[in-house]
Write an enzyme that holds these catalytic residues in place. Structure first.
Site, mmCIF file in Angstrom:
data_model
loop_
_atom_site.group_PDB
_atom_site.id
_atom_site.type_symbol
_atom_site.label_atom_id
_atom_site.label_comp_id
_atom_site.label_asym_id
_atom_site.label_seq_id
_atom_site.Cartn_x
_atom_site.Cartn_y
_atom_site.Cartn_z
ATOM 1 N N CYS A 277 1.519 69.486 103.221
ATOM 2 C CA CYS A 277 2.405 68.526 102.579
ATOM 3 C C CYS A 277 3.799 69.129 102.489
ATOM 4 O O CYS A 277 4.123 70.069 103.191
ATOM 5 C CB CYS A 277 1.860 68.147 101.211
ATOM 6 S SG CYS A 277 0.325 67.194 101.326
ATOM 7 N N VAL A 278 4.633 68.639 101.585
ATOM 8 C CA VAL A 278 6.023 69.075 101.534
ATOM 9 C C VAL A 278 6.130 70.555 101.191
ATOM 10 O O VAL A 278 6.883 71.300 101.816
ATOM 11 C CB VAL A 278 6.811 68.236 100.499
ATOM 12 C CG1 VAL A 278 8.267 68.665 100.467
ATOM 13 C CG2 VAL A 278 6.709 66.764 100.849
#
Length: 553
Positions: free
Chosen positions: A497-498
């Site tokens: 993810c980020v």
């Protein structure tokens, strides 16, 4: 269920990550091909105009093909194995679905209330997807079809066929079944979706009629849903789909830039639907006020250390729109402050709308410059200048309100800890604390109400392996993380993810505790059943890639 929703949110975010670069290209291309801004050199037919038109045509790729991108993105988050092959299966199945819809409408369109000969656009309910004229189902249609394919892939990819049918195994078998499934899906879409479009047009009217009040409610909910990881599901239909404007706000704004750059009409009148993206103003003006309040309320002896943490995360928020480290810090130590933050963010967006500052403003200054300030400075620069005094006033308001609340209720924000190291916190650590509190149990050797300073430091988003040590350091970090996850055989799947690696494991008991992951260069780790979140930082893509390589995927 919540883990699946969060994985869906991560998949929705994947195409949006391409907007930063695509927006810069479209913004510059629009600026340099607008005669009203550049003068005669940008007139149609000049070498300058033709050269930049070529560049601009490539810049439209992301916005013109958003449904295809979402169809491919979903398997990244939800396919349990062979995500790359599942992406291919989803793409070809989605194209097959649209070919079926086109054929059905060609034969029975008038009976279904659809004129396939009409021009594509909002009024007709038609769109071009991969060159196929079909129903405009936007992100919803792409995700629905992709979800069907992912479901089939997870169950059928490893199906053992007789040896003489071996050529039809794997992805071919999944596509064969998907091909059959696309026929009823296309028929259902042709019958139902035109009715859905009528309802969506009515919804667009309601949202547009809400005006500034709608902006206030939308921004408050977007911020308030962040702790639950559900904010992606709120804004995605508005930003990337047809909830308020055909094609989604981002795509519609990018397409409208040439017309907006050439007109002097106020943007609030020319594109009122873009006002819902005002979530970024709190990232640019609000977070600096929060950081300043943290600094002045900290113990004098700790301010130097705190400043070294606050400067990079504040710049990351202002420039890139990434707010996780600082937002989840005060959410961790003082949840009421986050509710205040959501209210102030909504009020800031409201004021911006009232003074006529409208555009794509959901990210940081880099995105704002790409979509708004650079291409529209010539024709709407004065409108954007109004944002400066309003924003700075709210920086002061954020500072005063947060400073008062911190001192009044003695919140233990960074630099005010009773003991331990001055730290900032991550989303994973916040969620771990909530889970521990609900279970009345310990987490990673600390109490359910962990004191500030007992969790990992989240500074600029860098990790021990991301400060210039190169690929070998990241490979070593990935190897150590894999060992702490219980080894290759214990890892079921990994999603980047980020800032985090989301890992599903077979045996949670084999996973090391949070402290061991921090010693390995991560910012911490949180276990919840068979789901493990390893907080890596902004180098997560590189570390995740090396981890996938170690897993042989």
């Amino acid at each position: 269920m919540m883990r699946q929703v969060q994985r869906l949110g991560g998949a929705l975010y994947a195409p949006a990550m391409l907007f930063a670069f695509a927006g810069v290209v479209v913004g510059l291309g629009t600026l340099f091909t607008t005669e009203a801004v550049m003068g005669p050199v940008a007139a149609e037919g000049t070498a300058w105009h033709d050269a930049w038109s070529v560049v601009l045509s490539g810049g439209w790729t992301v916005f013109n093909q958003l449904p295809l991108l979402f169809a491919v993105a979903l398997p990244i988050g939800l396919a349990r194995k062979q995500q790359g092959r599942c992406c291919m299966e989803a793409l070809v199945s989605y194209l097959t679905f649209n070919y079926f819809v086109n054929a059905i409408l060609s034969a029975w369109g008038p009976a279904l209330g659809v004129d396939l000969s009409a021009e594509v656009g909002n009024a007709s309910g038609l769109a071009l997807v991969g060159g196929i004229k079909t129903l405009d189902m936007g992100m919803v249609g792409a995700l629905a079809i992709s979800a069907v394919v992912v479901w089939l892939h997870n169950r059928l990819f490893d199906t053992e066929l007789p040896e003489w049918l071996g050529v039809f195994s794997g992805s071919t078998f999944v596509y064969m079944v998907s091909f059959a499934a696309m026929l009823p899906c296309a028929a259902l879409a042709a019958v139902v979706w035109p009715r859905v479009q009528v309802a969506m047009l009515a919804l667009q009217g309601v949202i547009a009629g809400a005006g500034t009040l709608g902006v206030t409610a939308f921004v408050f909910l977007e911020r308030a849903l962040i702790p639950f990881g559900l904010h992606h599901l709120l804004y995605a239909p508005f930003y990337y789909d047809n909830a308020v404007v055909a094609g989604g706000i981002y795509s519609a704004w990018a397409r409208a830039l040439p017309q907006l750059a050439a007109t002097s009409a106020p943007l609030k009148e020319a594109a009122p639907w873009a006002a819902l993206t005002a979530t970024g103003w709190s990232k640019v003006f609000g977070i600096p006020g929060v950081a300043a309040a943290f600094y002045v309320t900290a113990a004098p002896a700790r301010r130097k250390r705190l400043l070294s943490l606050l400067v990079p995360v504040t710049l990351t928020s202002v420039l890139c729109g990434v707010t996780e480290p600082i937002e989840f810090t005060f959410l961790f130590v003082a949840p009421p402050l986050f509710l205040v933050h959501a209210a102030l963010a909504a009020l800031l967006a409201t004021c911006m709308n009232l003074v006529g500052v409208v555009g794509v403003f959901s990210g940081g200054l880099i995105e704002m410059a790409s979509f708004d300030l650079v291409p529209l400075a010539g024709s709407h620069g004065l409108e954007y200048l109004r944002a400066i005094p309003v924003g700075l006033a709210f920086t002061a308001i954020y500072f005063v309100v947060f400073r008062f609340l911190i001192l009044r209720f003695d919140f233990k924000t960074p630099g005010r800890e009773a003991a331990g190291e001055t730290t900032l916190y991550s989303k994973a650590q916040y969620r771990a604390a909530r889970a521990a509190a609900r279970a009345h149990a310990s987490l990673g050797g600390t109490g359910a109400t962990a004191a500030p300073g007992e969790a990992g430091v989240v500074g600029s988003g860098a990790t021990a392996a991301s400060d210039g040590e190169g690929a070998d350091a990241r490979t070593e970090q990935a190897r150590r993380i894999l060992e702490l996850l219980g080894g290759r055989d214990n890892v079921v799947d990994v999603l980047s993810c980020v800032t985090r690696l989301r890992v599903t494991v077979r045996d949670p008991a084999l996973v090391a505790d949070d402290a061991a992951f921090r010693e390995a260069g991560a910012m911490g780790a949180v276990k919840r059943g068979d789901a493990v979140q390893v907080v890596v930082g902004l180098s997560v893509a590189q570390v995740g890639e090396r981890l996938e390589g170690l897993l042989g995927r």
